[in-house]
Design an enzyme around this catalytic site. Structure first.
Site, PDB file in Angstrom:
ATOM      1  N   SER A 152     -41.496  -3.405   4.358  1.00 33.15           N
ATOM      2  CA  SER A 152     -42.939  -3.158   4.374  1.00 33.15           C
ATOM      3  C   SER A 152     -43.579  -3.692   3.107  1.00 33.15           C
ATOM      4  CB  SER A 152     -43.209  -1.659   4.483  1.00 33.15           C
ATOM      5  OG  SER A 152     -44.585  -1.366   4.314  1.00 33.15           O
ATOM      6  N   TYR A 166     -41.701   6.964   1.715  1.00 39.17           N
ATOM      7  CA  TYR A 166     -41.708   5.742   2.517  1.00 39.17           C
ATOM      8  C   TYR A 166     -41.726   4.510   1.624  1.00 39.17           C
ATOM      9  CZ  TYR A 166     -43.247   2.195   5.860  1.00 39.17           C
ATOM     10  OH  TYR A 166     -43.340   1.059   6.626  1.00 39.17           O
TER      11      TYR A 166
END
Length: 262
Positions: A152, A166
């Protein structure tokens, strides 16, 4: 050097974790549409079967489901064993399964770290290690087996949202991928990462509903990602064209990480 030879994945065996929904579903369709045999795995067995049915209706490659709950180490072992029963080799592993947890800093629970790091990082290593023998059987010096880790942009930049575990897990995944590239490259297995920006997915649904215009405005190309964007990047990395790419982190984000802010 025709495009079919350079970018072909026909006949390759691919495992896509989290391949039934969202970005994983986009990736799975890209492979099946181009003649690959794709195994989809996630804990949602019904979603896996639905995706497999839709993909097989395309009539090009083949799709199969092997459901597994990646929070459970035993399920990961069972997945690897079942795949080995069905296939003698694995050309491409796409580590896509992941989770997120958002909460204010002062309220962020310890349990979030256990949940997110287990799925986004720990199980990536576990599964990769377990299927390495199958990857080695598919590997050749000029046509290595491939590992593609779906990371990501939030593992590169500092996100505005309070998703501490995350962001850290994806940064860890990016570096794990580089470490694997060094160790497994010597076995003719490449390891690369796609650092994805915003795509239509269950994980992004609430954020896009609330902030779509703002998110699109922050992307130089002015849009969120399409299925072709992420599937095309995976096909490149899986094909002869991507055979010499190893240890890379490729942003698939429309340029959002390079936006200049005053």
């Amino acid at each position: 050097m025709d495009t079919q030879t350079l970018f072909g994945v026909k006949g390759k065996v691919v495992l896509v974790t989290g391949g039934a929904k969202g970005v994983g579903r986009m990736i799975s369709e890209g492979y099946v549409t181009n003649g690959a045999t794709v195994y989809i795995s996630s804990r949602d067995a019904k979603a896996c079967e639905k995706a497999v049915s839709e993909l097989n209706a395309l009539g090009k490659g083949k799709a199969y489901a092997i459901p597994a709950d990646f929070y459970k180490e035993e399920d990961v072992k069972n997945l690897a064993e079942e795949l080995a029963r069905r296939e003698s080799k694995l050309h491409v592993l796409v580590n896509n399964s992941g989770s997120n947890w958002g909460a204010p800093y002062d309220e962020y629970p310890s349990s979030a770290w256990s949940k997110v790091l287990t799925l986004n990082l720990h199980r990536v290593f576990d599964l990769t290690k377990l299927v390495t023998p199958l990857l080695e059987k598919a590997a050749a010096p000029n046509n290595p087996a491939r590992i593609i880790n779906i990371g990501s942009v939030d593992g590169i930049r500092v996100p505005a949202l309070e998703t501490f575990a995350y962001s850290a897990s994806k940064a860890g995944l990016h570096h794990l991928s580089r470490v694997l590239a060094n160790h497994l490259g010597r076995r003719n297995i490449t390891s690369n990462t796609l650092a994805c920006g915003p795509f239509e997915s269950k994980m992004m649904a609430a954020t896009l509903d609330a902030h779509r215009e703002q998110i699109e405005a922050g992307v130089p190309l002015g849009r969120i990602g399409s299925p072709e964007d992420v599937a095309g990047a995976c096909i490149f990395l899986s094909s002869r064209a991507g055979a010499y790419v190893n240890g890379a982190t490729i942003t698939v984000d429309g340029g959002s990480v390079v936006v200049a802010k005053l």
